[in-house]
Design an enzyme around this catalytic site. Structure first.
Site, mmCIF file in Angstrom:
data_model
loop_
_atom_site.group_PDB
_atom_site.id
_atom_site.type_symbol
_atom_site.label_atom_id
_atom_site.label_comp_id
_atom_site.label_asym_id
_atom_site.label_seq_id
_atom_site.Cartn_x
_atom_site.Cartn_y
_atom_site.Cartn_z
ATOM 1 N N ASP A 144 0.837 -1.199 0.000
ATOM 2 C CA ASP A 144 0.000 0.000 0.000
ATOM 3 C C ASP A 144 0.867 1.243 0.000
ATOM 4 O O ASP A 144 1.937 1.275 0.615
ATOM 5 C CB ASP A 144 -0.895 -0.036 1.255
ATOM 6 N N LEU A 174 10.524 -20.824 -4.111
ATOM 7 C CA LEU A 174 9.533 -19.943 -3.488
ATOM 8 C C LEU A 174 8.173 -20.059 -4.189
ATOM 9 O O LEU A 174 8.087 -20.007 -5.413
ATOM 10 C CB LEU A 174 10.024 -18.486 -3.572
ATOM 11 N N HIS A 230 3.398 3.551 -9.121
ATOM 12 C CA HIS A 230 3.203 2.107 -9.299
ATOM 13 C C HIS A 230 4.458 1.443 -9.848
ATOM 14 O O HIS A 230 4.779 0.291 -9.486
ATOM 15 C CB HIS A 230 2.005 1.841 -10.213
#
Lengths: 271, 292
Positions: free
Chosen positions: B63, B174, B80
């Site tokens: 955020d 991962l 972004h």
């Protein structure tokens, strides 16, 4: 000589008045100083109250510090809150009442002051949800583990809520907000609704809602795309009442949700 | 980079945070073998991190991109893009430090209400990042899944997501989940929908539905035993879940940090993991009390 004596007397009175005035001022100042630290601010000084405040406490702490929980609820009632949910994972508060009148819930409720002639409304064991009230607080919780029909339970709960509101003030207008489509807390202005929640009101309630939805779809032989509203409605039918909490306060050394009903935490502020 | 076999710690292995408990009602009571297989060996990790006390699965709400850009007088696109750079760094660190799973909240269903311009920028950014990084993901042995209502994405982006998932499907490192066009409630609803479909087909009796049946249909079910995050990190100072992984976060340690997502670096990430290491992981029990 007489004039001097009167002057001296007047001066002494004046000095005495000054001393008394200073003493009173100091006392008032000291009390105000203490109030800042120990008293909950008046509700008009809190600009925005959450519609629904949720409290998460460790189950062990509830057992050890019932008086503090009660004090907190009383202070929240004084602040003007209308809806508080009290969550402990093991359901110590809620479950103990059903198991034994000496349980935590019973202790919690007997500590509360009651100025009205009625202090107990009912504790049904055959029903899904029970109500317990004093003059200021309404407690409601689930009676988990008992088989129930969601439709029957919802009808009974609505009837009990209406009866309860009538008992409170003999005022039919308190039926506002309790309708056939949703269950809402009592609208009485000085009434704080305390919702008791535990682990079974969380994921297990969603599982129960899913079961009911599947049962209904089998009975109607219709399959349709599920929506959030469908889960919402089904959860309300099995006892979830009121809006999602605006604020969740964690009174626990572990900073986690401990299984608090996940469906209701979508936009809840967590502190 | 990861794969030396490590023995599980002995029961009396003690570190600074004794009483740390990694089991919960939602997890297997014993740590799965895969937990140890992907852990680093006894080499030192930086910043005081302990390989045995790291969370296995970290979830992140990324955020603050727009606010970061506003404070710098930059466009939201720049915010972004800076956020995408931070994400790449965090994924790299997660691999390096031996985390087993990472789930990030890239785009929520509520975000569709943003302006069309910003949505277009975000869709283009997703496309660019996936295109640029697919080879790196394959090389770093990262398995990628995108969860959420991806049907709402432009078709080229949907195809690209499918391609990336296919290319990384056999990776064993991962497990990287990107939640895009996602909401926790939507996840629960679609899980109920799938269970209801099984009931309609006669595969399941409604009375037999359990938590496990729903969990197996959630978006994170592909992660396996560690599907529920151990640690949630949210940046930008906001302290709420915002409809992210509502079911899965029941026993997750919560860590909120004030820094905006594009400013998150190795130190911030390490601090969050150190916080987890120091906390007593009890799931409601007292320290030293063993699970029932």
């Amino acid at each position: 000589m007489g004039l001097t004596t009167r002057s001296i007397a007047r001066l002494s009175c004046w000095r005495l008045l000054q001393v008394v005035y200073v003493w009173i001022t100091c006392c008032v100042g000291f009390v105000s100083y203490l109030r800042r630290f120990f008293c909950v601010p008046a509700s008009h000084s809190v600009k925005k109250l959450p519609r629904h405040l949720a409290l998460l406490v460790d189950s062990e702490d509830v057992v050890l510090h019932v008086s503090k929980v009660i004090m907190l609820l009383q202070q929240l009632a004084q602040l003007g809150l209308r809806h508080v949910s009290l969550y402990d994972a093991k359901g110590v508060i809620e479950g103990d009442y059903n198991a034994s009148k000496r349980g935590v819930c019973h202790k919690l409720l007997t500590w509360l002051p009651s100025t009205h002639t009625y202090t107990r409304l009912l504790v049904p064991t055959e029903m899904m949800t029970w109500l317990y009230c004093t003059d200021r607080l309404v407690f409601c919780g689930g009676n988990h583990g008992k088989p129930y029909s969601a439709d029957v339970a919802a009808r009974v709960l609505r009837r009990r809520l209406r009866n309860f509101c009538q008992l409170l003030a003999g005022d039919e207008s308190l039926n506002q907000g309790i309708n056939d489509t949703c269950l809402t807390p009592c609208e009485r202005k000085d009434c704080l609704l305390v919702e008791l929640l535990c682990l079974q009101d969380g994921k297990l309630a969603i599982v129960e809602a899913a079961r009911n939805i599947c049962l209904k779809s089998l009975q109607s032989s219709a399959s349709s795309n599920l929506r959030e509203d469908d889960i919402d409605t089904s959860l309300k039918e099995i006892g979830g009442i009121g809006p999602d909490p605006d604020l969740l306060l964690l009174f626990s050394s572990s900073r986690c949700l401990q299984g608090y009903p996940p469906w209701r935490l979508r936009l809840t502020e967590i502190q | 980079m990861l794969s030396e076999q490590v023995q599980p710690p002995s029961p009396h292995h003690s570190k600074s945070s004794s009483g740390v408990c990694h089991s919960s009602p939602s997890h297997a009571t014993e740590l799965p073998p895969a937990f140890f297989a992907v852990r680093p060996s006894h080499r030192e990790l930086p910043h005081g991190l302990d390989a045995h006390l790291l969370p296995r699965h970290v979830a992140i709400i990324m955020d603050g991109n727009s606010r970061w850009a506003d404070t710098r007088g930059l466009s939201c696109a720049a915010g972004h893009e800076a956020g995408a750079k931070s994400l790449k760094e965090i994924v790299r660190l997660s691999c390096e430090w031996g985390l087993a799973a990472l789930t990030v909240f890239a785009f929520s269903t509520e975000n569709w209400h943003r302006g069309q311009v910003e949505i277009s920028i975000l869709m283009q950014l997703f496309q660019n990042v996936l295109t640029e990084e697919v080879d790196t993901l394959v090389k770093e042995n990262i398995e990628v899944r995108v969860i959420g209502d991806t049907q709402r994405f432009p078709l080229p982006l949907q195809s690209l997501i499918h391609k990336v998932q296919q290319k990384t499907a056999n990776n064993t490192g991962l497990k990287f989940t990107v939640a895009a066009s996602y909401s926790g409630r939507y996840d629960i609803v679609q899980a109920c929908q799938r269970v209801a479909a099984n009931v309609q087909q006669g595969k399941l009796n409604p009375k037999d539905i359990t938590e496990r049946h729903l969990e197996d249909q959630l978006g994170t079910s592909w992660i396996g035993d560690i599907r529920n995050p151990d640690l949630l990190i949210r940046t930008s100072g906001e302290q709420r879940l915002s409809n992210f992984l509502l079911w899965q976060l029941a026993y997750t340690e919560l860590f909120f940090m004030d820094v905006m997502w594009p400013d998150v670096d190795e130190v911030h990430y390490a601090n969050a993991l150190l916080y987890f290491q120091r906390r007593h992981r009890r799931y409601g029990r007292r320290p030293g009390v063993s699970a029932p």
